[in-house]
Design an enzyme around this catalytic site. Structure first.
Site, PDB file in Angstrom:
ATOM      1  N   TYR A 105       0.816  -1.220   0.000  1.00 37.32           N
ATOM      2  CA  TYR A 105       0.000   0.000   0.000  1.00 37.32           C
ATOM      3  C   TYR A 105       0.845   1.263   0.000  1.00 37.32           C
ATOM      4  CZ  TYR A 105      -4.437  -2.394   0.422  1.00 37.32           C
ATOM      5  OH  TYR A 105      -5.545  -3.147   0.171  1.00 37.32           O
ATOM      6  N   GLU A 206       4.721 -31.513  11.683  1.00 38.77           N
ATOM      7  CA  GLU A 206       4.090 -30.859  10.525  1.00 38.77           C
ATOM      8  C   GLU A 206       2.750 -30.261  10.916  1.00 38.77           C
ATOM      9  OE1 GLU A 206       3.190 -33.650   7.428  1.00 38.77           O
ATOM     10  OE2 GLU A 206       1.922 -32.249   6.322  1.00 38.77           O
ATOM     11  N   ASP A 258       3.530 -36.449   7.992  1.00 39.30           N
ATOM     12  CA  ASP A 258       2.784 -37.555   7.405  1.00 39.30           C
ATOM     13  C   ASP A 258       3.736 -38.403   6.576  1.00 39.30           C
ATOM     14  OD1 ASP A 258       0.403 -36.728   8.433  1.00 39.30           O
ATOM     15  OD2 ASP A 258      -0.326 -35.765   6.578  1.00 39.30           O
TER      16      ASP A 258
END
Lengths: 386, 570
Positions: A105, A206, A258
Site C-alpha cells: 500500500y 508438521e 505424514d
C-alpha cells in the site's frame, strides 16, 4: 511511529539500513554522472538453483540479470525496485515494522503522465500485491538481506513451546509456561535472544493438531524437548527459528510429518530450503535436520525391523496413494539430497506399495503410543532418515 | 459516337434451330441464318444482360464507358453526368412501380456524326476503322445490347442527342433496332441550330431494372471509375434522389492511345484475310512490311524466304494452304516485340491522386510497368497501393481491378489479379491482417484476355501474371519501408514515454536512498529536483528521441519533460 526499541532491534535496523544505502550508491553515482544506471541482481530462477552438497542446502547459481533503466522492458521493474527499497529503507530508519501488505500500500500510487499527443495517461506503480511481493524478493537478493533482516513482518504461523526461556522485545518469556497455548514465532526471529535452555532436542511436527496433542501430553517436559510446528508448509520465521536452535544451541532437530511425498517435501524445505526461493536457504535451511517419521519402514517393517502397525491397523489406516503423489515421489527421487540409501529405500517402498499414512493414524492408536513409545523409541534407537 | 474498334467476329452468326427429337429427324434439321441482333436478343446474357439487376448495371457501364471514350481518348477533360430515374409514365401504363428506369448519360465528348448515329446505336457490330488500339469498349455490341434490352423490356426506343465540336447543329435520333434485319429503325429525327458551344452526346435508354439490387454495384462502379479518372468531373443521380459528385482533381490526362497496326504474333487467319482484302499491297513483301507493326522490309523478306513463300506474290492470289502456313509461321517467328504507344496507361500520378481522394490513406504509391507482350498483344500493368488512414481494416486486401480503365466488379476470385494478390505473403511487407490495405491493378492491352463472355475476369496468362506480381511486389516493398519506419518511430515514442514517466518516482526513491542512515533527515524538494534534472538529461541523451508534432525536436529534454510535467510527488 517511534516505539521504544530495544538494542537488538536497533542493531538489526542499523545494519540493514547501512547495507541498503551502500548497495544503491552505485545507482546514484551513475545517475549523477550521466551513466545509464543498472542493477545487477542474482537470478531467482529454477535454472539458477543448485544443491550445494558441502553445505547441504539449495543455493543460487552464478547467473545474474542486469536491470537497466534505459531498457524498455525493464524500466518499470527498475523503478519498482528503487521504490520498494526506498520504502523499506525509510521504515528501517523510522523504527517501523511494515508488513508486506503495508509495503504494497505504501508504494502503490498512480503515475499520471502525458503521452506525446498530450493526453493524460495513468499507470500504477504496482497493481497486485503479488507484483510488490516479487519486488521485495528482488530487493532481498539484490541487497543480500532477508525480509526478516529488514524487519518486515508477515503473518505469524509457527508455534513453539518447551524447556527454554527467550527474550523478545525486551520481555523474558518462559516457553514452558504457556498454558495450553504456545508462543507464536515472530516474523523477526533474529531479534529473539535465547536465554536459558534446558532441552536436549527439538521436535518439529508438521501438523498443528498433533503439536497441540503432544503439548497437552507435556511431551516436551517429560523428554526435555522443544516442540515446534510450522502448521503445514512452514513460514520463513519458523524455518529461521529452527535453524537458529540447531546452529546456535547445537540441538538436534527431528521432523515428524505424514508419510507421504507432501510430508517429505516439508522436511526437505526445513533441511535444504525451498526450490523457488533458494536465496533464503543460506539463512533459513537446517542441513542437519533429521526425518524422524512416519517412515515406510515404520508401517511395513524392514528386514529385522518390526512394523509399528499390525496387519489389521494397516488395513484400516493406510490410504491409497493418488497419481499426484506418485508423480511427486518420482520428482523427489531426482533431487540429490534424496539419494541416500535410506531415502531411496523409503521412496522405493512407497512406489511399490502405493500407500500413504497420516500421522493422526498413529495418534489414534493412543496418544501415549505416539508420545511415549513411537517418538522416544525412534530417537533412542537412532531410527531416523537423513 | 465513333468508337474505333476491331472487328473480331463476322457480321453474321449461324445457329441451328432446335431439331425435333427422334432418330430419323436428323436429316430434316433445317438451318436458318439469323441476324447478329437476333442472336444477341436471344442470348443476352452473353453481353451481361442476364437479369434486371445486371441489365441496369451493364447499361450504366456501357454508357459511361462510351462517354469516357468520347472524351479522354480525344484529349477532352470529361464532364459526365449519369442519371437513373423511375419512369413514371411506364409505371402508370403497366403498373409495377419502381421497375421501369430511364438511364441518361451525357458527356462533353466529340459527338457522333449525324450520319453515323443510327448505325452506331442501331446496328450490332457496326464497325469503325480497322485499327488496333486500347479503348474501353469491347466488341462494339455493348451499347446496342443495352438498346436491345431496353426495347425488349420497356418497348421504348433509344434517344440520342449529339453534336460534334465543329458542328453548328444538334441532332436528335430516336430509334429501335430491327432485330431480324440488324438495322436501325429511326422513329424520330430532329436537328437544331446550336445556341452555345455545347458538344457531346446524351443517350437515354428506358428499361426494366432492379435498383435495390443493382444499387451498391452501380455506386461502386462509378466510384471506381472516379478513382482512375480523377481528371473527370462526374455527377451521378440515383432514382432515390441521392447525388454523388466527383469533382475534377487534376487537368492532367493520360496520353490518348495511338492507333497501331496489328503485330504478326497476334494475328489470326480471319484477320489476315481481311487485311489482304483491304490492303493496297501488291506483293506479300509490301503486305507484311506496310500493314504489320514491327516488320521492316528486310525482316519481311528474310521471313518469307525462310518459310518458302515468294515475296513478290500477289497476296490476293494466295491459296488457303499458303495462307495458313503464313499465319502459323508468323506466330513463332522472332519479330521485334509489339510497340506500346497504342496503349494508354493511367500513370502513377493519376492513380495516386485517385486513390488519395477515394480512401484518404496515410500512404499511397503506384507503379506503371514498362510494356510487355503476350501472344503478340502488348500490355502494361499498373499497380497502386494505399494503406491506412480512412481505409477500413479487412481480412484481405481490398482489390480494385481495372482492364483498359474499366472497373471489374464481378467474378473477383476468378481473376488472375486476385490469384496474385491473395498469393502474396503480406507479412513480408509488414502488413498483418486485418489491415487497411487497398490494391489497385490496371491492365491496359489491345486485347484483354478475359476469362468468360461476361468480361469480368482476366485469364491467367503467364506473362500478365508475372507482370502483376512484379508490380505488386515492387510497390509493396515501398510500403514495407514506410511501415518499417513508422514502426520504428512508434517504438521510439513508446520507449521515450515508457522510460520518462518513471523519472519522478525514481528520483524520489533515489533521494531517500541517498540519505545516510545515521543523521537521517528526509530529502528536500531540491534533492529531488537535482535527480529529476539528472535523469531527464540522461534519458534524453541516451534514448532515441522521436519527432513529435508541436514540440521542438532540437531539444529532446523538452520531450522528456512534456511526459512528466503533470506528475507531482506527494
Amino acid at each position: 511511529m517511534a516505539a521504544p526499541v530495544d538494542k537488538v532491534d536497533l542493531q538489526a535496523r542499523r545494519r540493514a539500513a547501512k547495507i541498503i544505502h551502500e548497495k544503491f550508491k552505485g545507482v546514484l553515482k551513475d545517475v549523477l554522472s550521466g551513466k545509464p544506471p543498472r542493477l545487477i541482481i542474482p537470478k531467482r530462477t529454477l535454472a539458477n538453483t543448485r544443491f550445494d552438497p558441502e553445505k547441504g542446502i539449495l543455493v543460487m547459481g552464478e547467473d545474474v540479470i542486469e536491470r537497466e533503466l534505459l531498457n524498455m522492458g525493464e524500466a518499470r521493474r527498475f523503478m519498482q525496485t528503487l521504490l520498494m527499497a526506498s520504502i523499506i529503507y525509510q521504515a528501517l530508519i523510522e523504527n517501523e515494522y511494515p508488513t508486506i501488505r503495508d509495503l504494497y500500500y505504501r508504494g502503490k500510487h498512480t503515475i499520471v503522465y502525458r503521452d506525446l499527443k498530450g493526453r493524460l495517461r495513468e499507470e500504477n506503480t504496482w497493481d497486485e500485491q503479488s507484483e510488490s511481493d516479487a519486488v521485495i524478493r528482488d530487493v532481498e537478493v539484490f541487497t543480500g538481506l532477508l525480509r526478516e533482516d529488514m524487519l518486515i513482518l508477515s503473518k505469524e504461523k509457527g508455534k513453539v513451546v518447551g524447556r527454554m526461556k527467550i527474550r523478545s522485545g525486551g520481555d523474558v518469556i518462559d516457553l514452558s509456561k504457556m498454558g495450553h497455548g504456545a508462543y507464536a514465532i515472530e516474523s523477526t526471529p533474529d531479534l529473539i535472544e535465547f536465554l536459558e535452555v534446558d532441552a536436549e532436542f527439538v521436535l518439529v511436527v508438521e501438523k498443528d493438531a498433533v503439536f497441540q496433542q503432544l503439548h497437552r501430553a507435556k511431551f516436551w517436559d517429560k523428554y526435555k524437548a522443544i516442540l515446534v510446528t510450522g502448521a503445514g508448509q512452514p513460514d520463513r520465521a519458523t524455518r529461521r527459528f529452527v535453524r537458529r536452535l540447531n546452529e546456535e544451541l547445537g540441538l538436534p532437530i527431528y521432523i515428524l510429518t505424514d508419510s507421504d511425498p507432501y510430508g517429505w517435501y516439508i522436511y526437505s524445505v526445513f533441511k535444504v530450503g525451498s526450490i523457488q526461493l533458494s536465496y533464503e536457504s543460506e539463512r533459513l535451511a537446517t542441513p542437519k535436520a533429521r526425518f524422524l517419521g512416519v517412515s515406510m519402514t515404520d508401517i511395513f517393517g524392514y528386514r529385522s525391523k518390526k512394523p509399528y502397525l499390525s496387519e489389521r491397523e494397516r488395513r484400516n489406516f493406510i490410504i491409497k496413494a493418488k497419481d499426484v503423489d506418485i508423480r511427486r515421489a518420482k520428482e523427489l527421487m531426482k533431487y540429490s539430497w534424496f539419494q541416500t540409501p535410506k531415502w531411496r529405500r523409503e521412496l522405493r517402498i512407497f512406489l511399490q506399495r502405493k500407500a500413504k499414512l497420516e500421522i493422526e493414524a498413529l495418534a489414534s492408536k493412543g496418544l501415549r503410543f505416539l508420545a511415549e513409545k513411537y517418538i522416544p523409541e525412534k530417537i533412542e534407537t537412532g531410527d531416523w532418515t537423513e | 459516337m465513333p468508337r474505333r474498334r476491331r472487328d473480331t467476329a463476322t457480321a453474321k452468326a449461324v445457329v441451328a434451330e432446335a431439331p425435333p427429337r427422334g432418330r430419323r429427324q436428323r436429316s430434316k434439321e433445317t438451318y436458318r441464318e439469323i441476324s447478329v441482333a437476333e442472336f444477341f436478343a436471344k442470348n443476352r446474357e452473353l453481353a451481361g444482360f442476364s437479369n434486371p439487376t445486371r441489365a441496369l448495371y451493364q447499361t450504366v457501364r456501357e454508357l459511361v464507358e462510351n462517354a469516357l471514350d468520347a472524351t479522354d481518348t480525344h484529349s477532352i477533360l470529361p464532364v459526365i453526368s449519369i442519371r437513373i430515374a423511375y419512369d413514371e409514365e411506364l409505371e402508370a401504363k403497366y403498373g409495377n412501380p419502381k421497375k421501369w428506369f430511364r438511364i441518361t448519360v451525357e458527356d462533353n465528348g466529340i459527338g457522333v456524326p449525324p450520319t453515323v448515329i443510327a448505325n452506331a446505336f442501331g446496328r450490332v457490330l457496326f464497325s469503325s476503322k480497322y485499327v488496333i488500339r486500347q479503348t474501353r469498349g469491347m466488341y462494339g455490341l455493348g451499347v446496342k445490347a443495352a438498346v436491345l434490352y431496353g426495347q425488349m423490356t420497356a418497348g421504348r426506343p433509344v434517344e440520342v442527342v449529339s453534336s460534334m465540336q465543329e458542328s453548328d447543329y444538334v441532332y436528335l435520333r430516336r430509334l429501335y433496332i430491327d432485330v431480324s434485319k440488324n438495322e436501325p429503325k429511326i422513329v424520330e429525327k430532329g436537328q437544331w441550330r446550336k445556341k452555345g458551344r455545347w458538344h457531346g452526346t446524351r443517350v437515354t435508354i428506358t428499361l426494366e431494372g432492379d435498383w435495390p439490387r443493382a444499387r451498391s454495384r452501380i455506386i461502386e462502379y462509378i466510384k471506381r471509375t472516379a478513382v482512375i479518372a480523377p481528371y473527370a468531373e462526374i455527377y451521378f443521380e440515383t432514382p432515390d434522389g441521392e447525388i454523388y459528385v466527383f469533382p475534377r482533381l487534376t487537368s492532367k490526362m493520360p496520353a490518348p492511345p495511338k492507333e497501331a497496326k496489328p503485330h504478326p504474333h497476334g494475328i489470326d487467319l480471319d484477320q489476315m484475310k481481311m487485311l489482304i482484302k483491304r490492303s493496297n499491297a501488291r506483293t506479300l513483301l509490301q503486305l507484311l512490311s506496310n500493314e504489320l507493326q514491327s516488320v521492316g522490309t528486310i525482316m519481311a523478306r528474310k521471313f518469307l524466304e525462310e518459310i518458302g513463300l515468294d515475296p513478290n506474290l500477289d497476296p490476293k492470289k494466295l491459296d488457303n494452304d499458303s495462307l495458313v502456313k503464313l499465319v502459323d509461321s508468323m506466330k513463332s517467328y522472332k519479330f521485334r516485340a509489339p510497340k506500346s504507344d497504342h496503349l494508354s496507361p493511367i500513370g502513377e500520378e493519376l492513380i495516386k491522386i485517385g486513390l488519395k481522394r477515394m480512401f484518404k490513406p496515410e500512404w499511397v504509391d503506384a507503379l506503371t510497368r514498362p510494356p510487355r507482350a503476350y501472344q503478340g498483344h502488348s500490355f502494361i500493368v499498373e499497380v497502386g497501393i494505399a494503406y491506412g488512414g480512412g481505409i477500413e481494416a479487412r481480412n484481405e486486401p481490398l482489390l480494385l481491378r481495372y482492364a483498359n480503365k474499366i472497373p471489374l466488379l464481378y467474378e473477383e476470385r476468378e481473376d488472375v489479379t486476385y490469384k496474385v494478390v491473395s498469393g502474396i505473403n503480406w507479412k513480408i511487407y509488414r502488413v498483418d491482417f486485418p489491415a487497411p490495405l487497398v490494391v489497385l491493378v490496371h491492365i491496359a492491352s489491345t486485347k484483354i484476355p478475359y476469362k468468360g463472355v461476361g468480361k469480368e475476369s482476366i485469364s491467367e496468362v503467364p506473362e500478365i501474371e508475372s507482370e502483376i506480381r512484379i508490380a505488386v511486389q515492387h510497390v509493396a516493398r515501398k510500403l514495407r519501408v514506410y511501415l518499417g519506419k513508422k514502426a520504428r518511430e512508434a517504438e521510439a515514442r513508446r520507449k521515450i514515454i515508457t522510460i520518462s514517466k518513471y523519472i519522478p518516482e525514481i528520483a524520489r526513491s533515489l533521494a531517500i536512498l541517498s540519505k545516510p542512515p545515521t543523521k537521517w533527515n528526509p530529502p528536500s524538494e531540491k534533492d529531488e529536483k537535482i535527480l529529476v534534472d539528472a535523469l531527464v538529461r540522461l534519458v534524453s541523451r541516451n534514448v532515441e528521441v522521436p519527432k513529435v508534432p508541436g514540440l521542438d525536436h532540437s531539444d529532446p529534454e523538452k520531450i522528456v519533460r512534456s511526459v512528466i510535467e503533470n506528475i507531482k510527488l506527494e
